[in-house]
Design an enzyme around this catalytic site. Sequence first.
Site, short mmCIF file in Angstrom:
data_model
loop_
_atom_site.label_atom_id
_atom_site.label_comp_id
_atom_site.label_asym_id
_atom_site.label_seq_id
_atom_site.Cartn_x
_atom_site.Cartn_y
_atom_site.Cartn_z
N GLY A 166 -0.38 -22.18 22.47
CA GLY A 166 -0.71 -21.68 23.92
C GLY A 166 -1.50 -22.52 24.70
O GLY A 166 -2.40 -23.41 24.32
N GLY A 217 0.86 -21.22 18.98
CA GLY A 217 2.04 -20.55 19.59
C GLY A 217 3.23 -20.99 19.33
O GLY A 217 4.15 -20.30 19.14
N GLU A 257 -6.92 -22.61 15.34
CA GLU A 257 -7.49 -21.71 16.28
C GLU A 257 -9.03 -21.52 15.75
O GLU A 257 -10.04 -21.46 16.84
CB GLU A 257 -6.99 -20.32 16.28
CG GLU A 257 -5.63 -20.36 17.04
CD GLU A 257 -4.45 -20.75 16.28
OE1 GLU A 257 -3.49 -20.78 17.05
OE2 GLU A 257 -4.67 -20.90 14.96
#
Length: 345
Positions: free
Chosen positions: A66, A115, A138
Site C-alpha cells: 500500500g 497490499g 509491516e
Amino acid sequence: MNDSFIRTRVANGVGEVQLDRAVALNALDRSMIRDMYAPLEAWRDDPEITAVLVTSLSERAFCAGGDIKPVREAAVQGDADTVRGYFSDEYRLDRLVATYPKPYLALLDGVTMGGGLGISVHGAMRIATEKSTFAMPETAIGFIPDVGSSHFLPRLRGTTARCDAVGMYLGTTGARIDAGDALAVGLATHYVPSARIGELADRIRAGHWQDALDEYVEPAPESDLARRFTDIEAVFGDGTVLDMLARLSDDPDIDTAWAEKTRDALTALSPTSVWVTAELLRRGAESTLEECFTRELGVAVRIALTPDFAEGVRSVLVDKDRNPQWSPATLGDVDQASIVALLDN
C-alpha cells in the site's frame, strides 16, 4: 486524459487489470484501489467474462504494498476518518478478490509485499517466478500485517488446528521469501520462469488459461525456508513473543547463525507491532476471513494513530535513515494493557 494507474482490457472472455505505477513499484494509492475495484465488480457477474488476469507493467514489481505515506500524513494530523477510509477501501477490494466467483489469476513477477498479497493471495491462482519476492514487512514500520493476512498466515502449509509457526515467523519478523518458499507454504500456487511469463500472459489473454498453465508451469525451485521448518516450529510454534525471543538465545538445538539473524531482526522492529501481530495471528487462526478483516480494520486505524507508526514510516519511507526510535524501545518494555487496547477497543 486518463491519469489512472490502472489499465484494463477485455478480450476472448478474459478481463485484465494491469498495474501501471512503476515509479512506486505499483504501491496502491487510494485511486488505484478504487480503479481496480470498479472493473472487477463489473466483471463479477458479466457472463461474457470467464476469467480475470492481474498483471504488472513494472519490470521490478507486481505490487510492493500500500502507498502508506499519505496514510501517515493523515494520521499525524489526527485524521482518523481518512485513515479508516483508506483501509476500508483496500480491504473491500481484498474481500472482492477472496469471494470472486471466476478464475482469478495473478502473475507475481517481481516484488509482492503487503497490499500486493492482498490483491493476489486471496485469488485462485498465484503464479510466481524467480524474480518474485514475498513479504509482510509491516512490523518494520510500526504497523501490522493486514489485508486479510491474519487469516491466511495462520493457515500456511494447510494448518488448521493452530496458528502456523511459519505464518507467525513471517508475520512478526517480516522475513522475505522467494518463489520456492512461497510454493512450499502455499502463498503461491504455480511457478513459471520470468522469461516465459509474457508468453503465458498472452496465452491466458487468448482465452486458454487452463491450457496455458498446463503448458508453461514448471516444478517449483527448492525452498530454503522449508529447510528451516524444524527451527521455525521450535521458536514460533507457541508461547509469547518473549518466549520466542528467549528460544532464539537459549535453545541449543536451533541453528546458531539463523537464530542470531532472526533475533537481530525481531529486536529491530516495532516492539508494539510485534506483540500485536502475534496476538492478531493467534486470533485469526480461529476466525473467519470476514472476522479477520473486521478486526484488522479496527487495529489498523488504532495503531496508525500511535507514535510508532509515524516513526516507522518516517524511518523506512520518508527520511529512509532506517533508524527508528520506538516507544517503548524493547519487546520486554511493552505494556500488555496497551496491546489489549489496540486489539479490543
